[in-house]
Design a protein around this motif. Structure first.
Motif, short mmCIF file in Angstrom:
data_model
loop_
_atom_site.label_atom_id
_atom_site.label_comp_id
_atom_site.label_asym_id
_atom_site.label_seq_id
_atom_site.Cartn_x
_atom_site.Cartn_y
_atom_site.Cartn_z
N TYR A 33 0.84 -1.19 0.00
CA TYR A 33 0.00 0.00 0.00
C TYR A 33 0.88 1.25 0.00
CZ TYR A 33 -3.06 -3.48 2.30
OH TYR A 33 -3.76 -4.62 2.64
N TYR A 35 0.23 5.14 1.15
CA TYR A 35 -0.65 6.08 1.82
C TYR A 35 -0.02 7.46 1.84
CZ TYR A 35 -4.00 2.73 3.90
OH TYR A 35 -4.98 1.79 4.10
N PRO A 43 -3.68 8.57 7.77
CA PRO A 43 -3.24 8.22 6.43
C PRO A 43 -4.42 7.98 5.49
CG PRO A 43 -2.11 6.89 8.10
CD PRO A 43 -3.23 7.61 8.78
N LEU A 45 -5.36 6.22 1.68
CA LEU A 45 -4.83 5.30 0.69
C LEU A 45 -4.71 5.96 -0.68
CD1 LEU A 45 -4.00 2.30 0.14
CD2 LEU A 45 -6.33 1.97 -0.67
N ARG A 48 -3.21 0.42 -3.87
CA ARG A 48 -2.96 -0.90 -3.26
C ARG A 48 -2.60 -1.89 -4.35
NH1 ARG A 48 -6.41 -5.54 -1.96
NH2 ARG A 48 -8.20 -4.42 -2.80
N ASP A 56 -6.48 -1.27 -6.48
CA ASP A 56 -7.27 -0.12 -6.04
C ASP A 56 -6.41 1.13 -6.20
OD1 ASP A 56 -9.06 0.83 -2.95
OD2 ASP A 56 -8.84 1.83 -4.88
N SER A 58 -8.11 4.13 -7.00
CA SER A 58 -9.17 5.11 -7.18
C SER A 58 -8.85 6.47 -6.56
CB SER A 58 -10.48 4.58 -6.59
OG SER A 58 -10.32 4.25 -5.23
N GLN A 59 -7.97 6.50 -5.57
CA GLN A 59 -7.63 7.76 -4.90
C GLN A 59 -6.32 8.34 -5.41
OE1 GLN A 59 -9.91 9.15 -2.79
NE2 GLN A 59 -11.10 7.40 -3.48
N LEU A 91 3.62 7.17 3.10
CA LEU A 91 3.85 5.94 3.84
C LEU A 91 3.62 4.73 2.96
CD1 LEU A 91 1.86 6.89 7.06
CD2 LEU A 91 4.32 6.49 6.99
N GLY A 100 -3.55 -6.36 10.28
CA GLY A 100 -3.18 -5.00 9.94
C GLY A 100 -1.94 -4.95 9.09
N TYR A 101 -1.42 -3.77 9.01
CA TYR A 101 -0.29 -3.52 8.14
C TYR A 101 0.96 -3.30 8.97
CZ TYR A 101 -4.02 -1.68 5.04
OH TYR A 101 -5.14 -1.47 4.30
N THR A 102 2.09 -3.44 8.31
CA THR A 102 3.36 -2.94 8.85
C THR A 102 3.78 -1.77 7.99
OG1 THR A 102 4.01 -5.16 9.59
CG2 THR A 102 5.74 -3.51 9.40
N PHE A 103 3.97 -0.64 8.64
CA PHE A 103 4.32 0.56 7.91
C PHE A 103 5.83 0.75 7.86
CE2 PHE A 103 0.48 2.91 6.98
CZ PHE A 103 -0.46 2.34 7.83
N GLY A 104 6.28 1.38 6.80
CA GLY A 104 7.65 1.86 6.74
C GLY A 104 7.75 3.20 7.47
N PHE B 33 -8.65 -1.66 13.98
CA PHE B 33 -7.26 -1.63 14.40
C PHE B 33 -6.96 -0.34 15.13
CE2 PHE B 33 -5.81 -5.15 11.69
CZ PHE B 33 -6.85 -5.23 10.80
N TYR B 35 -3.54 2.00 16.05
CA TYR B 35 -2.12 2.22 15.81
C TYR B 35 -1.65 3.37 16.69
CZ TYR B 35 -1.88 -0.73 11.64
OH TYR B 35 -1.89 -1.79 10.78
#
Lengths: 112, 111
Positions: A33, A35, A43, A45, A48, A56, A58-59, A91, A100-104, B33, B35
């Motif tokens: 993803y 963001y 954040p 999106l 994706r 996705d 669309s944004q 992000l 969930g996600y893991t973000f950088g 979730f 965060y």
């Protein structure tokens, strides 16, 4: 295990210039993803990917933004030309399960 | 439409308990979730709720009521390092399973 790696950490550019951000997700994570996070906001999106396919976008402002994930691993997000309103933190996140996600660490872009 | 609401900011005292509320309206639901995000850093995962009830993890607990579209994050024995933004996010299967984030709650812990 390395986390989600993003580069650069910071970028300052003049308006109308191009800029690119790079992301390497966690090994084995098929979903990636991008963001954008404005100051004081959550954040939002942009795009994706499932493997190399953008499922996705669309944004994503397609007139100036583009992204690719050619081999289904790392990804590049580009803005050309950048505008003042593009200043934000970009992000990247990846996921491989339902937790969930893991973000950088993100790339903080300043357009002057 | 999609709507995730949480207070913009909260202040609490070190050692105290604070509850951060989140209400949501989404077309679908497949998990909520929380965060934590310190200034200038990436969001880090705190908790995940998909069934009603309370999930406890050390000093942090998260509660979900799907019928009310409501969740809260409870932080106990507050420490100065808990000063951060707390983001509530809902996974919407009708939106391709993406996470939709609230604006975040900026928590300030005072001595």
């Amino acid at each position: 295990e390395a986390g989600v790696v993003q580069s650069p950490r910071y970028k300052i550019i003049e308006k109308k210039q191009p800029v690119a951000f790079w992301c390497n997700p966690i090994s084995g994570h098929n979903t990636l993803y991008w963001y954008r996070q404005n100051l004081g906001q959550g954040p939002e999106l942009l795009i994706r990917y499932e493997n190399e396919e953008a499922v996705d976008d669309s944004q994503l402002p397609k007139d100036r933004f583009s992204a690719e994930r050619l081999k289904g691993v790392d990804s590049t997000l580009k803005i050309q030309p950048a505008e003042l309103g593009d200043s934000a933190v970009y992000l990247c996140a990846s996921s491989g399960n339902n937790y969930g996600y893991t973000f950088g660490s993100g790339t903080r872009l300043t357009v002057v | 439409g999609q709507n995730i609401d949480q207070p913009t900011e909260m202040t609490a005292t070190e050692g105290a308990i604070v509850q951060i509320n989140c209400t949501y309206q989404t077309s679908g639901f497949n998990g909520l979730f929380w965060y934590q995000q310190h200034a200038g850093e990436a969001p880090t995962f705190l908790s995940y709720n998909v069934l009603d009830g309370l999930e406890e993890k050390g000093r942090f607990s998260s509660f979900l009521s799907r019928s009310k579209g409501y969740s809260y994050l409870l932080l106990k024995e507050l420490q100065m390092k808990d000063s951060a933004s707390y983001l509530c996010a809902v996974r919407d299967p009708n939106q391709g399973g993406k996470l939709i984030f609230g604006q975040g709650t900026e928590l300030s812990v005072k001595p």
